[in-house]
Design an enzyme around this catalytic site. Structure first.
Site, PDB file in Angstrom:
ATOM      1  CG  HIS A 156     -15.407 -15.974  65.788  1.00 38.37           C
ATOM      2  ND1 HIS A 156     -14.529 -15.190  66.514  1.00 38.37           N
ATOM      3  CD2 HIS A 156     -16.357 -15.118  65.315  1.00 38.37           C
ATOM      4  CE1 HIS A 156     -14.920 -13.930  66.474  1.00 38.37           C
ATOM      5  NE2 HIS A 156     -16.032 -13.859  65.754  1.00 38.37           N
ATOM      6  CG  ASP A 372       4.603 -10.927  48.997  1.00 39.44           C
ATOM      7  OD1 ASP A 372       4.417 -11.951  48.303  1.00 39.44           O
ATOM      8  OD2 ASP A 372       5.504 -10.102  48.746  1.00 39.44           O
TER       9      ASP A 372
END
Length: 438
Positions: A156, A372
């Site tokens: 982060h 995908d």
């Protein structure tokens, strides 16, 4: 009854970028050091014919090769943090893999959120989101080619949810043999927020929590969200968004749970993160910039105030619109950085030990279900912020597989969670950890 996963580790290695980094260092900003020093994580589950016909070794080889190519475009993620900058030294990202004889459908039956822990990159001794690795990936192959789990954890200190989505989209497309349109991605550095002063590297991660927290997953179906939005509507906000309505309900129920465990109730504050990419013009900030490009607003109630959902939604909308207007005004005056620092300062000043703070983040609308790898869309994804400190309260909303639904991943102090999970107002709209059907 859950069946044991019994993972067999297949290896851990460091993946280097396919080409050398074009820059030596990348400057981190003030906001990077105001973010918790944690890994932001996500997991995808897939089933596909390729997983049945191709060996795990072949699939892993393709994933590693494509990750190497992707790292060339996201080169700072292969570096390590030194002080208040990233040394883009091509040290690499960690890639681990494992296998289990358990079938994916069996694994998904009656799983709780803690069952996912073994499917994430393991944080080894010496690993740190404040140092290295800045990116880790873990792949788990389920029995008889029934499925695969791909999980990613990113520091982060350099990435927010939108950055993580861009990284995953690039990696998946590369593995599926689709051409990338960019040679390297643009990182924000100190273009929006000012650079972090050197002393910030010595400061600890900001936190207001000290109690052991428990995480749970709640699913809001689209029909129940429609009911909740009708309840949350008011004259000033006749058409609440699903995020406004769900966030307001969760804040109310979490506050009530906390107050039930306190002799004297405390003030309560809801902190809502907002993505700057969709709020600033492209000549100031392009949508594909990588970094912690967020601002926030907060709502606060004193210790004796009751929270009503429709009132909270109205306050939510007012605060959001005020923030958007502030950004527009600062763009005109070329003072965006100054304006954002003022917002950050006002938010941080409210983080005190004697107040209950509920950080909220929405990943809704970010097309994670379109990631995908050549296996079609994931059958399920989850746990957007798993590698969070055990003492950290937070709420993360994300799209469910079913159109219009929302999954809420909620971390609360253990004693509050034991009350929260039985809140009848919450359970009128959400289901606690329902089975995942594929």
């Amino acid at each position: 009854m859950e069946k044991d996963l019994k993972l067999e580790m297949m290896g851990r290695e460091v993946i280097k970028p396919a080409t050398p980094s074009p820059h030596d260092h990348l400057q981190l900003s003030i906001v990077d050091f105001c973010c918790p020093a944690v890994y932001v994580s996500i997991i995808f589950l897939y089933n596909s014919e390729e997983l049945v016909t191709a060996s795990a070794e072949i699939i892993s080889s393709k994933l590693k090769r494509s990750l190497s190519e992707t790292l060339s475009r996201f080169y700072p993620l292969a570096g390590e943090i030194e002080g208040v900058s990233i040394n883009c030294n091509d040290k690499g990202a960690v890639f681990t893999q494992a296998r289990t004889h358990l079938l994916l459908p069996e694994f998904l039956k009656n799983r709780n959120v803690n069952s996912l822990e073994e499917l994430y990159p393991k944080i080894e001794a010496g690993d740190s989101p404040s140092k290295w690795p800045l990116l880790s990936a873990h792949v788990t192959f389920f029995g008889s080619g029934s499925g695969v789990a791909v999980s990613v954890s990113v520091s982060h200190r350099i990435c927010d949810a939108s950055s993580l989505h861009m990284l995953l989209t690039d990696w998946a497309a590369t593995k599926a043999n689709k051409k990338s349109n960019v040679s390297t991605h643009r990182f924000a550095e100190a273009t929006i927020y000012p650079p972090a002063p050197p002393h910030m590297a010595l400061l600890g991660s900001p936190t207001v929590d000290s109690k052991k927290c428990i995480m749970n997953r709640f699913v809001f179906e689209s029909s129940k969200i429609a009911e909740l939005k009708r309840k949350a509507a008011s004259k000033s906000v006749p058409m609440p968004t699903r995020v406004e309505a769900i966030t307001s309900l969760i804040w109310k129920c979490a506050t009530n749970a906390s107050r039930s465990n306190l002799v004297a109730p405390r003030p309560t504050l809801m902190y809502q993160a907002m993505d700057l990419r969709i709020r600033l013009p492209s000549n100031v900030l392009t949508h594909d910039t990588i970094g912690n490009l967020q601002t926030a607003f907060f709502l606060k109630k004193d210790a004796e105030s009751k929270l009503e959902i429709s009132e909270t939604v109205a306050s939510f909308r007012t605060a959001k619109e005020a923030l958007n207007q502030m950004l527009k005004d600062n763009v005109k005056g070329n003072t965006v950085g100054k304006g954002l620092l003022n917002v950050m300062g006002s938010c941080m000043s409210e983080f005190k030990p004697d107040i209950d703070v509920y950080p909220m983040s929405s990943w809704c609308g970010k097309p994670f279900y379109e990631v995908d790898f050549g296996w079609g869309s994931p059958v399920w994804m989850g746990s957007p912020s798993r590698a969070i400190d055990d003492n950290m309260v937070y709420v993360a909303l994300m799209d469910s597989k079913d159109a219009g639904g929302v999954e809420a991943w909620i971390s609360l102090p253990a004693e509050d969670m034991s009350v929260f999970v039985h809140d009848q107002e919450l359970l009128a709209y959400a289901v606690l950890n329902p089975p995942i059907q594929i």
